[in-house]
Design a protein around this motif. Sequence first.
Motif, PDB file in Angstrom:
ATOM      1  N   MET A  15      25.365  23.246  44.354  1.00  0.00           N
ATOM      2  CA  MET A  15      25.596  23.595  43.833  1.00  0.00           C
ATOM      3  C   MET A  15      26.365  25.376  43.662  1.00  0.00           C
ATOM      4  O   MET A  15      27.008  25.757  44.020  1.00  0.00           O
ATOM      5  N   GLN A  16      24.551  26.238  43.759  1.00  0.00           N
ATOM      6  CA  GLN A  16      24.779  27.893  44.447  1.00  0.00           C
ATOM      7  C   GLN A  16      25.226  28.093  45.435  1.00  0.00           C
ATOM      8  O   GLN A  16      26.379  29.393  45.265  1.00  0.00           O
ATOM      9  N   THR A  17      25.202  26.977  46.691  1.00  0.00           N
ATOM     10  CA  THR A  17      25.597  27.478  47.878  1.00  0.00           C
ATOM     11  C   THR A  17      27.331  27.591  47.706  1.00  0.00           C
ATOM     12  O   THR A  17      27.875  28.950  48.524  1.00  0.00           O
ATOM     13  N   VAL A  18      27.596  26.897  46.975  1.00  0.00           N
ATOM     14  CA  VAL A  18      29.030  26.474  46.692  1.00  0.00           C
ATOM     15  C   VAL A  18      29.518  26.877  45.805  1.00  0.00           C
ATOM     16  O   VAL A  18      30.667  27.868  46.463  1.00  0.00           O
ATOM     17  N   LEU A  19      29.372  27.904  44.795  1.00  0.00           N
ATOM     18  CA  LEU A  19      29.708  28.942  44.111  1.00  0.00           C
ATOM     19  C   LEU A  19      29.812  30.356  44.654  1.00  0.00           C
ATOM     20  O   LEU A  19      30.865  30.982  44.591  1.00  0.00           O
ATOM     21  N   ILE A  22      32.771  30.219  46.843  1.00  0.00           N
ATOM     22  CA  ILE A  22      33.891  30.277  46.156  1.00  0.00           C
ATOM     23  C   ILE A  22      34.367  32.041  45.484  1.00  0.00           C
ATOM     24  O   ILE A  22      35.538  32.583  46.292  1.00  0.00           O
ATOM     25  N   GLU A  23      33.198  32.402  45.166  1.00  0.00           N
ATOM     26  CA  GLU A  23      33.203  33.933  44.575  1.00  0.00           C
ATOM     27  C   GLU A  23      33.538  34.370  46.121  1.00  0.00           C
ATOM     28  O   GLU A  23      34.010  35.609  45.891  1.00  0.00           O
ATOM     29  N   ALA A  24      32.840  34.428  47.337  1.00  0.00           N
ATOM     30  CA  ALA A  24      32.834  34.987  47.833  1.00  0.00           C
ATOM     31  C   ALA A  24      34.419  35.739  48.907  1.00  0.00           C
ATOM     32  O   ALA A  24      35.287  36.734  48.861  1.00  0.00           O
ATOM     33  N   VAL A  25      35.118  34.430  48.610  1.00  0.00           N
ATOM     34  CA  VAL A  25      36.843  34.290  49.102  1.00  0.00           C
ATOM     35  C   VAL A  25      36.627  35.002  47.800  1.00  0.00           C
ATOM     36  O   VAL A  25      37.960  35.978  48.086  1.00  0.00           O
ATOM     37  N   ARG A  80      27.515  38.206  37.774  1.00  0.00           N
ATOM     38  CA  ARG A  80      26.621  37.568  38.720  1.00  0.00           C
ATOM     39  C   ARG A  80      25.949  38.445  38.388  1.00  0.00           C
ATOM     40  O   ARG A  80      24.919  38.602  38.780  1.00  0.00           O
ATOM     41  N   THR A  81      26.333  39.795  39.550  1.00  0.00           N
ATOM     42  CA  THR A  81      25.282  41.230  39.570  1.00  0.00           C
ATOM     43  C   THR A  81      25.351  41.732  38.756  1.00  0.00           C
ATOM     44  O   THR A  81      25.072  43.050  38.210  1.00  0.00           O
ATOM     45  N   GLY A  82      25.969  41.626  37.506  1.00  0.00           N
ATOM     46  CA  GLY A  82      25.085  42.226  35.819  1.00  0.00           C
ATOM     47  C   GLY A  82      26.010  43.266  35.632  1.00  0.00           C
ATOM     48  O   GLY A  82      25.909  44.322  34.858  1.00  0.00           O
ATOM     49  N   THR A 158      33.717  31.448  34.072  1.00  0.00           N
ATOM     50  CA  THR A 158      32.833  30.126  33.484  1.00  0.00           C
ATOM     51  C   THR A 158      31.895  29.335  34.086  1.00  0.00           C
ATOM     52  O   THR A 158      31.151  29.288  33.248  1.00  0.00           O
ATOM     53  N   VAL A 159      32.624  29.093  35.015  1.00  0.00           N
ATOM     54  CA  VAL A 159      31.734  28.229  35.819  1.00  0.00           C
ATOM     55  C   VAL A 159      30.370  28.474  35.651  1.00  0.00           C
ATOM     56  O   VAL A 159      28.872  28.444  35.693  1.00  0.00           O
TER      57      VAL A 159
END
Length: 183
Positions: A15-19, A22-25, A80-82, A158-159
């Motif tokens: 799940m973290q890999t998928v997130l 997507i986040e990178a895109v 994610r990066t605070g 949110t995810v």
Amino acid sequence: PLRDLPQREKRELKMQTVLNRIEAVFTWTAVGVTAITMVLSTADALGRYLFTRPITGAFEITTDYLLVALVFLAASYSYRTGCFVRVTIIVDKLPDRLRLVVNYIAQCVSVLVAAGLVAAATMQAHRTIAGGTLSNSLLPYPLGPAHVLAALGLFMMTVRLIADVPRVKTGESAMLREDSQSI
């Protein structure tokens, strides 16, 4: 190796890999939008002040599309990066157990607020697309896709917030990062 991990940890890692992908895109799109915004704004200013010929619709496209994409597509990365500000003056003085409870409450309230924002952005996107809402500028263009970008960016954040709920206990939630901005 991945095969030696328990099933729950494998699912979380996937799940973290998928997130992350997507986040990178989203993040790189926001970076590209930043570059486009700078070039368009500079060209518009040069055209306006040097040649008295501004780029028609440049300001409107920047505010209605580019800034929306920049802010909302980068929201998950920022979380994610605070990069979000926390006010911890009271929480830092609480005993560990009570601090943990307060941190769980803060994370859950954040999830609820973010989910509400996703719902509102999604409804607004639906209204503007269904109604064929156009900009009020000299160059009419549809506003719905910008609202879709906002909803997508908020959904991704949110995810991330939801995925971090179990991490509150260990202090690994991005909202609780020690290197994030706190007051």
